[in-house]
Design an enzyme around this catalytic site. Structure first.
Site, PDB file in Angstrom:
ATOM      1  N   SER A  83       8.342  14.800  36.270  1.00 27.24           N
ATOM      2  CA  SER A  83       9.377  14.949  37.287  1.00 27.24           C
ATOM      3  C   SER A  83      10.298  13.752  37.136  1.00 27.24           C
ATOM      4  O   SER A  83       9.875  12.622  37.317  1.00 27.24           O
ATOM      5  CB  SER A  83       8.760  14.978  38.674  1.00 27.24           C
ATOM      6  OG  SER A  83       9.776  14.876  39.636  1.00 27.24           O
ATOM      7  N   ARG A  84      11.553  13.999  36.742  1.00 24.94           N
ATOM      8  CA  ARG A  84      12.397  12.880  36.334  1.00 24.94           C
ATOM      9  C   ARG A  84      13.052  12.153  37.487  1.00 24.94           C
ATOM     10  O   ARG A  84      13.399  11.005  37.363  1.00 24.94           O
ATOM     11  CB  ARG A  84      13.469  13.360  35.360  1.00 24.94           C
ATOM     12  CG  ARG A  84      12.855  13.765  34.054  1.00 24.94           C
ATOM     13  CD  ARG A  84      13.857  13.998  32.964  1.00 24.94           C
ATOM     14  NE  ARG A  84      13.201  14.716  31.899  1.00 24.94           N
ATOM     15  CZ  ARG A  84      13.296  16.009  31.688  1.00 24.94           C
ATOM     16  NH1 ARG A  84      14.072  16.745  32.447  1.00 24.94           N
ATOM     17  NH2 ARG A  84      12.624  16.595  30.714  1.00 24.94           N
ATOM     18  N   VAL A  85      13.276  12.816  38.620  1.00 24.27           N
ATOM     19  CA  VAL A  85      13.918  12.083  39.709  1.00 24.27           C
ATOM     20  C   VAL A  85      13.040  11.982  40.939  1.00 24.27           C
ATOM     21  O   VAL A  85      13.289  11.189  41.824  1.00 24.27           O
ATOM     22  CB  VAL A  85      15.259  12.729  40.123  1.00 24.27           C
ATOM     23  CG1 VAL A  85      16.255  12.621  39.010  1.00 24.27           C
ATOM     24  CG2 VAL A  85      15.066  14.141  40.574  1.00 24.27           C
TER      25      VAL A  85
END
Ligand code: ATP
Ligand code: MG
Length: 584
Positions: free
Chosen positions: A442-444
Site C-alpha cells: 500500500s503506497r500511500v
C-alpha cells in the site's frame, strides 16, 4: 449570438430562384444565427413547393409549405381546451401564429448490428453525446470518422434499421443521482432493477467527468478501516486511495470488498458496489449478503450483468463513479468497488472490435490504459475548502494462473496506489483471506494508519518475511535446532492469527491488542490449531474486564508505551492462567 467557430456553408433549396431581397434576408438571418458570414449556395429542387429549405451543417430550417404546416400542427396540439369550446382558441392561435425557423440535426443510419450503429450526417456530434434513434432507442457516440459516426446502442437494436433517422440531443451520457439511490440496485443508466419502484433523483450527473485537479485535493491521511486484519495492519487503506484487489478466480476477492463495505456500518461512509459482467444471481446474492449484515442501507449496487449489451457494461463503472461524485461533492466519504475491471476491459474490447478499431496487444484497443486511468483518477480526497469529501476505490482484477504481468493487470497495478495480492495456494491451504504478504503493498496508506495501529503492527511484515524465507530454507531439513524451530512456530502462529472468517470485521482495539500480544511472543507454546481460539478468548476477556483499554484505543487511536506494556502484562497473565487451568 456568440461567434460560432465552425466553418459553415449554407445550402438553400427551392423550386424558384430567390430574388436579391430574399437573398439579403437569408444572409442577415445566417449572420444573426451564427455570428459569421456564411456562404450561401442555391440549389433548385421541387421537393419543397411554395417555400425554402435552408441547411447549414446539420441544422435544417424549413420554410416550405409542408414544414410550416408541421409547425402549425405542433403548435395546435398544445392548445389547451377550455370548457370544451376549442374553436375560439384555435382561431386565436392561428391568427397570432408566426412561422419560426426550427433547427434540428438529423442523420441517417447506414448500418446497424451487434449493438453498434454507423450514422451519416451528424457531422457536429461530439464524442460521448447521446443520440436518439427511432422508437426512442438511445445510443452514444463512440467513434468519429471523416464521413460517419460510430455509436453504441443502449437498448435493443431491433427497431433501428438501415435508413432510419437519428437525432442529436446535445447531451452527454449521464445518470440520475441522489440519496434515494441508497439501498437500491440499479443498472448502468440509473434505472432500478430491484423491483422496489421508481427512484426520485436529486440530480443528473455526467457519466464521464474530469478528475479533481491537484489544487482541489489534499493528501490521503485518514484511515478507511476495512476490518480485515491482514489489510489494516500491513496494507492500510486511506480515504481517497485506490487499492487494487488482484488474484485468480475464486480466491476471495469479492469477499474482501464486501467485508470492507460491511465494516463501514455506522461509520458514515457510503458504499457503491459496481458489478460488471457478473451473473445476475451473484449480484442478487451480494445484495442479500449486504442486507443481512446491515450494510445495504448505506450502499448502492450498480449492475451491468453478463447478459447486458457490452456498452452498458462499459459505462457501468463510470456511472457508479458519477453517483459517488455526487456524495463526494457534498463532503461525504464514499467507498466504491469495481468488480471487476478485467471483465470491463473485455467488454470494451468487444465494443472496440465491433467499431472496427485496430486491435493491439491481446487484441485490446490502444486506449485501454486510458479507459481505466481516467476512471481511477476520479477517486480523490477533496481539500477542506470544497467540503473534504472522498472517493476510495477498490478495483478488482482477475488474473490467470497468478500472472500479474498480463496486459490489464500491469496497467491497473501502475494506476493504483497499491495492491492486495490474493493467492490460490494460500486460499486452498486454508489461509483466508489469502493475502500474499510479499507481493502486496500500500503506497500511500501508511500515513493513514492510526498511531496505535502503526505502533502495534511494528515488525509484523518483517517477521513474516523472515518466516517465509526460513520456511523455504528448512522445508527438507529433518532435525532443526531449537531456535530455528521456535522461530518457525512463531511465524506459523502469526499466519494463523491473520486468518479471519468472512463477515467478521475486526475492530481497531481487537487488532491492536492482538498485534501487541502476538509480537511480544505471548503465544509461544500454543499449538497453531489453538491460536484463533486463544485470541478470541483473550479479546473477550479484554472487552469484559478492561473495557477502558478498548475504548481508549478506539477513541484516541493512540498507543503509548505504558498502555502497550499493560496489554502485554495482562495478556501474559491470561496465558499463564490458561496453562494453570490446563486448558491449552
Ligand atoms: P470470482 O473469481 O468467482 O469472482 P472471488 O475471487 O471473488 O471469485 P469470492 O467469491 O469472494 O472469490 O470467494 C470465493 C469463495 O471463498 C466463496 O465461497 C467465499 O465464501 C469463500 N471465502 C472467501 N473469503 C473467505 C474467508 N475469509 N473465509 C472463508 N471463506 C471465504
Ligand atoms: Mg468475485
Amino acid at each position: 449570438m456568440k461567434q460560432d467557430n465552425r466553418i459553415l456553408e449554407a445550402r438553400l433549396y427551392s423550386s424558384i430562384s430567390p430574388d436579391a431581397k430574399q437573398l439579403e434576408r437569408f444572409g442577415k438571418f445566417l449572420q444573426n444565427k451564427y455570428g459569421q458570414e456564411v456562404p450561401l449556395e442555391w440549389i433548385e429542387s421541387d421537393a419543397f413547393p411554395g417555400g425554402f429549405r435552408l441547411e447549414v451543417g446539420n441544422d435544417i430550417y424549413d420554410w416550405s409549405v409542408g414544414g410550416r404546416f408541421r409547425q402549425l400542427r405542433d403548435t395546435l396540439v398544445k392548445v389547451p381546451t377550455k370548457n370544451g369550446n376549442i374553436i375560439p382558441l384555435l382561431k386565436e392561435t392561428i391568427s397570432s401564429w408566426t412561422p419560426e425557423a426550427l433547427a434540428e440535426q438529423v442523420g441517417e443510419v447506414i448500418s446497424v448490428g451487434d449493438g453498434i450503429a454507423t450514422v451519416r450526417g451528424l457531422d457536429f456530434a461530439t464524442y460521448g453525446e447521446i443520440l436518439l434513434f427511432a422508437d426512442g432507442v438511445r445510443g452514444m457516440v463512440q467513434d468519429i470518422r471523416t464521413n460517419e459516426t460510430g455509436c453504441v446502442l443502449f437498448d435493443d437494436d431491433e427497431s433501428v434499421t438501415e435508413g432510419s433517422s437519428v437525432r442529436r440531443t446535445g447531451k452527454t451520457a449521464g445518470v440520475p443521482v441522489g440519496e434515494n439511490f441508497l439501498g437500491r440496485v440499479v443498472d448502468s443508466l440509473g434505472v432500478p432493477v430491484d423491483g422496489l419502484g421508481d427512484i426520485e433523483a436529486a440530480g443528473y450527473m455526467p457519466v464521464e467527468a474530469e478528475a479533481p485537479s491537484i489544487i482541489d485535493r489534499q493528501p490521503v491521511d485518514t484511515p478507511l478501516e476495512t476490518g480485515i486484519f491482514s489489510i489494516d495492519s500491513m496494507f492500510p487503506i486511506g480515504r481517497g486511495q485506490r487499492e487494487l484487489i488482484i488474484g485468480d478466480r475464486q480466491t476471495g476477492k469479492t469477499a474482501i470488498a464486501l467485508d470492507a463495505m460491511i465494516n463501514q456500518n455506522g461509520k458514515n461512509c457510503i458504499c457503491i458496489y459496481v458489478a460488471i459482467g457478473q451473473k445476475t444471481s451473484s449480484v442478487v446474492q451480494i445484495q442479500q449478503t449486504l442486507i443481512k449484515h446491515g450494510a445495504m442501507e448505506h450502499s448502492i449496487i450498480v449492475t451491468a450483468s453478463a447478459s447486458d449489451p457490452a456498452p452498458l457494461q462499459y459505462i457501468a463503472p463510470y456511472a457508479g463513479c458519477a453517483m459517488a461524485e455526487y456524495f463526494m461533492n457534498k463532503g461525504k466519504d464514499v467507498l466504491i468497488v469495481y468488480d471487476d475491471l478485467s471483465k470491463h476491459a473485455v467488454a470494451y474490447r468487444a465494443l472496440s472490435l465491433l467499431l472496427d478499431r485496430s486491435p493491439g496487444r491481446e487484441a485490446y484497443p490502444g486506449d485501454v490504459f486510458y479507459l481505466h486511468s481516467r476512471l481511477l483518477e476520479r477517486s480523490a480526497r477533496l481539500s477542506d475548502n470544497i467540503g473534504g469529501g472522498s472517493i476510495t476505490a477498490l478495483p478488482i482484477v482477475e488474473t490467470q494462473a497468478g500472472d500479474v504481468s498480463a496486459y490489464i493487470p500491469t496497467n491497473i497495478i501502475s494506476i493504483t496506489d497499491g495492491q492486495i495480492f490474493l493467492e490460490s495456494d494460500l486460499f486452498f491451504e486454508g489461509q483466508r483471506p489469502a493475502v500474499n504478504v510479499g507481493l502486496s503493498v500500500s503506497r500511500v496508506g501508511g500515513d493513514a494508519q492510526t498511531k496505535a495501529m502503526k505502533k502495534a503492527a511494528g515488525t509484523l511484515r518483517i517477521d513474516l518475511a523472515q518466516y517465509r524465507e526460513m520456511e523455504v530454507f528448512t522445508q527438507f531439513a529433518s532435525d532443526l535446532d531449537d531456535q530455528t524451530r521456535e522461530q518457525l512456530e512463531y511465524g506459523q502462529g502469526l499466519m494463523r492469527m491473520l486468518r479471519q472468517k468472512q463477515y467478521h470485521p475486526k475492530s481497531q482495539h481487537e487488532q491492536v491488542i492482538t498485534l501487541v500480544m502476538a509480537l511480544a511472543h505471548t503465544m509461544k507454546g500454543i499449538p497453531v490449531d489453538d491460536v484463533n481460539d486463544f485470541i478470541e478468548g483473550l479479546i473477550e476477556m479484554f472487552e469484559t474486564e478492561h473495557p477502558d483499554i478498548c475504548s481508549r484505543i478506539d477513541s484516541t487511536g493512540i498507543l503509548d508505551d505504558d498502555l502497550k506494556q499493560e496489554i502485554i502484562d495482562i495478556s501474559a497473565n491470561y496465558r499463564k492462567e490458561l496453562t494453570h487451568n490446563g486448558i491449552d
